[in-house]
Design a protein around this motif. Structure first.
Motif, PDB file in Angstrom:
ATOM      1  N   UNK A 168     -18.441   1.937  11.743  1.00 54.73           N
ATOM      2  CA  UNK A 168     -19.815   0.937  11.468  1.00 54.73           C
ATOM      3  C   UNK A 168     -19.999   0.554  10.062  1.00 54.73           C
ATOM      4  N   UNK A 169     -20.426   2.259   9.583  1.00 55.17           N
ATOM      5  CA  UNK A 169     -20.494   2.569   8.296  1.00 55.17           C
ATOM      6  C   UNK A 169     -19.994   2.026   6.891  1.00 55.17           C
ATOM      7  N   UNK A 170     -18.607   1.681   7.792  1.00 54.91           N
ATOM      8  CA  UNK A 170     -17.125   1.389   6.700  1.00 54.91           C
ATOM      9  C   UNK A 170     -17.054  -0.654   6.514  1.00 54.91           C
ATOM     10  N   UNK A 171     -18.001  -0.903   7.857  1.00 55.53           N
ATOM     11  CA  UNK A 171     -17.647  -2.574   7.580  1.00 55.53           C
ATOM     12  C   UNK A 171     -18.477  -3.315   7.166  1.00 55.53           C
ATOM     13  N   UNK A 172     -17.886  -3.900   5.891  1.00 51.11           N
ATOM     14  CA  UNK A 172     -18.377  -4.333   5.496  1.00 51.11           C
ATOM     15  C   UNK A 172     -19.727  -5.503   6.027  1.00 51.11           C
ATOM     16  N   UNK A 173     -18.927  -6.156   6.932  1.00 52.87           N
ATOM     17  CA  UNK A 173     -19.964  -7.034   7.660  1.00 52.87           C
ATOM     18  C   UNK A 173     -21.058  -6.694   9.089  1.00 52.87           C
ATOM     19  N   UNK A 174     -20.110  -5.957   9.395  1.00 51.99           N
ATOM     20  CA  UNK A 174     -21.410  -5.413   9.912  1.00 51.99           C
ATOM     21  C   UNK A 174     -23.104  -4.596   9.140  1.00 51.99           C
ATOM     22  N   UNK A 175     -23.013  -3.932   7.991  1.00 53.71           N
ATOM     23  CA  UNK A 175     -23.370  -3.218   6.840  1.00 53.71           C
ATOM     24  C   UNK A 175     -24.854  -4.320   6.836  1.00 53.71           C
ATOM     25  N   UNK A 176     -23.941  -6.059   6.121  1.00 50.21           N
ATOM     26  CA  UNK A 176     -24.384  -7.364   5.622  1.00 50.21           C
ATOM     27  C   UNK A 176     -25.502  -7.653   6.561  1.00 50.21           C
ATOM     28  N   UNK A 177     -24.619  -7.969   7.924  1.00 51.79           N
ATOM     29  CA  UNK A 177     -25.596  -8.507   8.726  1.00 51.79           C
ATOM     30  C   UNK A 177     -26.452  -8.123   9.846  1.00 51.79           C
ATOM     31  N   UNK A 178     -26.415  -6.664  10.069  1.00 45.16           N
ATOM     32  CA  UNK A 178     -27.104  -6.385  10.649  1.00 45.16           C
ATOM     33  C   UNK A 178     -28.434  -4.648   9.909  1.00 45.16           C
ATOM     34  N   UNK A 179     -27.457  -4.352   9.499  1.00 42.53           N
ATOM     35  CA  UNK A 179     -28.080  -3.380   7.962  1.00 42.53           C
ATOM     36  C   UNK A 179     -29.137  -3.786   7.108  1.00 42.53           C
ATOM     37  N   UNK A 180     -28.511  -5.112   6.489  1.00 38.00           N
ATOM     38  CA  UNK A 180     -28.787  -6.298   5.946  1.00 38.00           C
ATOM     39  C   UNK A 180     -29.125  -5.647   3.847  1.00 38.00           C
ATOM     40  N   UNK A 181     -27.112  -5.107   4.269  1.00 36.61           N
ATOM     41  CA  UNK A 181     -26.642  -3.793   2.943  1.00 36.61           C
ATOM     42  C   UNK A 181     -25.854  -4.491   2.085  1.00 36.61           C
ATOM     43  N   UNK A 182     -26.033  -5.357   1.258  1.00 45.84           N
ATOM     44  CA  UNK A 182     -25.572  -5.351   0.049  1.00 45.84           C
ATOM     45  C   UNK A 182     -23.700  -5.657   0.279  1.00 45.84           C
ATOM     46  N   UNK A 183     -23.637  -3.773   0.584  1.00 48.77           N
ATOM     47  CA  UNK A 183     -22.291  -3.446   0.525  1.00 48.77           C
ATOM     48  C   UNK A 183     -22.815  -2.290   2.175  1.00 48.77           C
ATOM     49  N   UNK A 184     -21.021  -2.023   2.263  1.00 47.81           N
ATOM     50  CA  UNK A 184     -21.283  -0.924   2.990  1.00 47.81           C
ATOM     51  C   UNK A 184     -21.076  -0.271   2.734  1.00 47.81           C
ATOM     52  N   UNK A 185     -21.982   1.038   3.559  1.00 50.37           N
ATOM     53  CA  UNK A 185     -22.193   2.280   2.633  1.00 50.37           C
ATOM     54  C   UNK A 185     -20.668   3.461   2.771  1.00 50.37           C
ATOM     55  N   UNK A 186     -20.091   2.426   3.538  1.00 54.36           N
ATOM     56  CA  UNK A 186     -18.595   3.675   3.370  1.00 54.36           C
ATOM     57  C   UNK A 186     -17.785   5.147   3.732  1.00 54.36           C
ATOM     58  N   UNK A 187     -16.599   4.750   3.724  1.00 53.62           N
ATOM     59  CA  UNK A 187     -16.325   6.393   4.950  1.00 53.62           C
ATOM     60  C   UNK A 187     -16.881   7.559   4.206  1.00 53.62           C
TER      61      UNK A 187
END
Lengths: 431, 284
Positions: free
Chosen positions: A351-370
């Motif tokens: 989930x932290x690696x997933x750009x769409x999840x991080x944007x849609x659910x976590x409201x982040x510009x970029x994923x947290x990464x691996x």
């Protein structure tokens, strides 16, 4: 780095920890109560750090499965321990987050200079679990005890039906969904397409890491033998992918079922405790400081109606804590992600690696990464040790603090623990 | 002095029966023979049951009173033997002193030896001491002395005076109140094997002259130690006198006070205040 606009508070030091080996349900600790285990664990910590008769700021601990007679479990354990009887105590309960939440509570009071020292812990037994009578019988028994006359008593007793005499056994299930935690995790595993083999690999590595740590004496000052057990009896040093591949799935259904008894934690009995203090208090007593608890965050998700996975709350807690501390997910030397299920660890990282999840659910510009997997659960985690719910947080805090201390000053570690009720607790430790 | 080594613990039920049918016609001096067992392993399930019934914490160290569980059957074998001068029915446990030389691990193999000594004159009869020593790795780690009173019995010519008193301080503050249920004797009997009829029911107790069943003194002693868990020295001496019988059921009080690095304690009837057990706990 730390936000300089905040008023400076001191960070609580982690001096060390103690736990008893964890035991699979109905094995070595079948006869032990929560109070027996917590008291023995406190006394082990007392012995390790010379705290006989010491009055500490407070002791905070809890149990997830608790008898009603244990309403004051932690205080009762303190009174039966070698700590001074004038050490205050209270119970907390946040499911599998209990132990870490307890450490945060103690650390915050130390940071606010309300106390100088404290113990955080947790204990659970599924062997000596509380049985409850059903609601119908409970009502009959209450009216029986309120009855004043023989006639009233007989009337009350006459309401008892044979079917009511079956006790309610606590289940590892969510009250609102009726699903076992493993069933919830299986849904998440399927959503995130977590494969069987990667789960088994994570489980094998957990066993191998922990077995190696025991072999080199890493746990010598973290674990005290109890009731004849010197090591966690769930630990399988000879665990292998071939062996795990033979197990049948126990959670999930059909083709997509990947979760087995090998890549899920078993029901376990055990207790843990961590000694926290101000640097000054530790120095005065000549005690070490392994690490400091830098920050922590809890989060909760709507797993009932909101469509989020039961064990995904730490995923949400993490970016909040990282942003507050100006850190990225990669700024850590060690990661401790509680292995409730191998699939939970893998889904969390995915989930932290997933750009769409991080944007849609976590409201982040970029994923947290691996995360660099070689830094993950380096001395084994719950799949190897087992998981006595409330005791897991204390195990992880002490284990990570020691790992950071061994690695030298200035090392950072991250903790992520998922909990029933759709909650999650994360924390940063630094040596 | 001869030491007989037994392979297993004698059956207490059988010994009580034997003692009852051979009660008459006893006399003479104390036997000098000793009974022993070697390499005794503590059964973890029994230890757990014992800690539950005595409200003691369960951990890896034996409660101070636990080795008595191992020694008592051997002492019973001595007392029920025809060579023992006093009849077992009617013997009353009036004092018990236990010394814990060092904490004993629950996993340590233990060697036990028991014997009788000190036949002494008491104002209402005669007393005799049943002693026990427990060793681990060749070193004595525990010893006990249980003094029994035989009312109406006569000590041999020239016997010393009985020593049954334990003195404690004022103890005027109540620390705890215990409701001791009617089945307390049966519960402890089940775990300890001490099925002396005076503890089991009102009816069986009446047969031996007690108006109701009475609690086991050693159970009360263990509960006192349980109440002080976490506040006891590692090496200690616990010396208690059993005074008035604790009739079942009863409500009793525990009073404690720090004394000489240890504790004084008393268990009394909650309403009458009569003393059931008084004792001292001291570092050894």
């Amino acid at each position: 780095m730390a936000d300089t606009s905040k008023p400076a508070t001191r960070k609580a030091a982690i001096v060390g920890g103690n736990r008893i080996p964890f035991a699979r349900s109905n094995t070595a600790y079948a006869q032990a109560s929560n109070q027996d285990m917590l008291t023995a664990t406190l006394d082990g910590l007392v012995a390790r750090f010379g705290l006989q008769g010491a009055q500490l700021g407070e002791v905070v601990a809890g149990a997830v499965l608790k008898h009603s007679r244990d309403f004051n479990l932690t205080r009762e354990s303190v009174l039966g321990s070698r700590l001074s009887a004038t050490t205050p105590a209270y119970d907390v309960q946040q499911a599998c987050g209990t132990g870490l939440e307890a450490a945060i509570l103690v650390a915050n009071k130390i940071a606010l200079e309300q106390i100088e020292s404290g113990i955080a812990g947790g204990v659970d037994t599924t062997s000596d679990a509380p049985l409850a009578v059903g609601d119908d019988l409970r009502r009959v028994l209450i009216s029986l005890s309120n009855a004043k006359t023989l006639q009233d008593r007989l009337k009350a007793v006459a309401k008892i039906r044979p079917g009511q005499l079956v006790p309610e056994i606590p289940r590892n299930a969510e009250p609102r969904t009726g699903l076992a935690m493993g069933d919830h995790a299986a849904i998440t595993a399927e959503e995130w397409e977590i494969g069987r083999e990667e789960q088994d690999e994570l489980a094998v590595r957990s066993h191998q890491n922990m077995a190696a740590a025991y072999e080199r004496g890493y746990f010598d000052d973290l674990v005290t033998p109890f009731l004849g057990l010197a090591r966690d009896n769930n630990l399988r040093p000879d665990s292998s992918l071939e062996k795990l591949a033979k197990l049948k799935p126990v959670f999930g259904t059909g083709e997509g079922a990947t979760m087995t008894a090998g890549n899920s934690t078993p029901l376990t009995d055990g207790a843990s405790a961590v000694l926290l203090a101000s640097d000054e208090w530790a120095a005065e007593r000549g005690l070490p400081v392994l690490a400091h608890l830098v920050d922590a965050q809890t989060a909760a998700v709507d797993y009932v109606h909101g469509g989020e996975g039961l064990l995904m709350a730490p995923v949400y807690a993490m970016p909040v804590m990282l942003a507050r501390n100006g850190l990225s997910l990669q700024d850590f030397d060690f990661y401790e992600i509680h292995e409730a299920f191998a699939s939970t660890v893998l889904a969390t990282m995915k989930a932290w690696e997933d750009a769409a999840f991080c944007k849609d659910k976590l409201g982040l510009d970029a994923p947290l990464g691996s995360i660099d997997r070689s830094k993950l659960n380096v001395h084994g985690s719950s799949l190897a040790a087992g998981h006595p719910f409330a005791a897991t947080g204390g195990r992880i805090v002490a284990q990570l603090a020691k790992t950071l201390h061994e690695a030298g000053p200035g090392k950072r570690g991250l903790i992520s623990i998922c909990a029933a009720g759709g909650q999650g607790v994360v924390a940063i430790l630094e040596s | 002095m001869a030491v007989t080594v037994l392979d297993e613990a004698p059956n207490l039920r059988a010994l009580y029966a034997k003692a009852a049918v051979t009660a008459w016609g006893r006399g003479g001096d104390l036997p000098t023979d000793r009974l022993a067992r070697k390499g005794v392993a503590v059964d973890p399930a029994h230890l757990a049951a014992y800690t539950r019934v005595c409200r003691l914490p369960l951990d890896d160290v034996l409660p101070a009173t636990y080795p008595h569980m191992l020694a008592f059957p051997l002492q019973m074998a001595l007392m029920s033997d025809r060579s023992f001068p006093l009849a077992l029915p009617g013997l009353v446990h009036v004092r018990n002193r236990i010394d814990v030389v060092r904490p004993i691990g629950a996993g340590e193999p233990l060697d036990l030896e028991v014997w009788a000594e000190r036949f002494a004159a008491h104002r209402s009869g005669a007393t005799v001491d049943l002693c026990a020593t427990v060793s681990a790795g060749g070193q004595e780690v525990w010893r006990s002395r249980s003094t029994y009173l035989a009312r109406g019995a006569t000590a041999p010519e020239g016997a010393p005076a009985a020593d049954v008193e334990v003195s404690v301080g004022a103890l005027d503050r109540v620390a705890a109140t215990w409701r001791v249920p009617a089945d307390a004797g049966r519960r402890y009997a089940k775990v300890s094997g001490d099925v002396n009829p005076i503890h089991l029911s009102g009816l069986t107790a009446k047969a031996f002259g007690f108006k109701r069943a009475i609690a086991h003194g050693m159970w009360v002693k263990a509960r006192v130690l349980g109440a002080l868990a976490g506040r006891l020295p590692d090496a200690l001496s616990v010396d208690v006198a059993f005074r008035k019988p604790l009739f079942l059921p009863s409500t009793v009080t525990l009073s404690t006070a720090q004394a000489d690095g240890g504790w004084d304690a008393a268990v009394r009837n909650a309403s009458s205040g009569s003393e059931h057990v008084v004792g001292t706990i001291r570092p050894l």
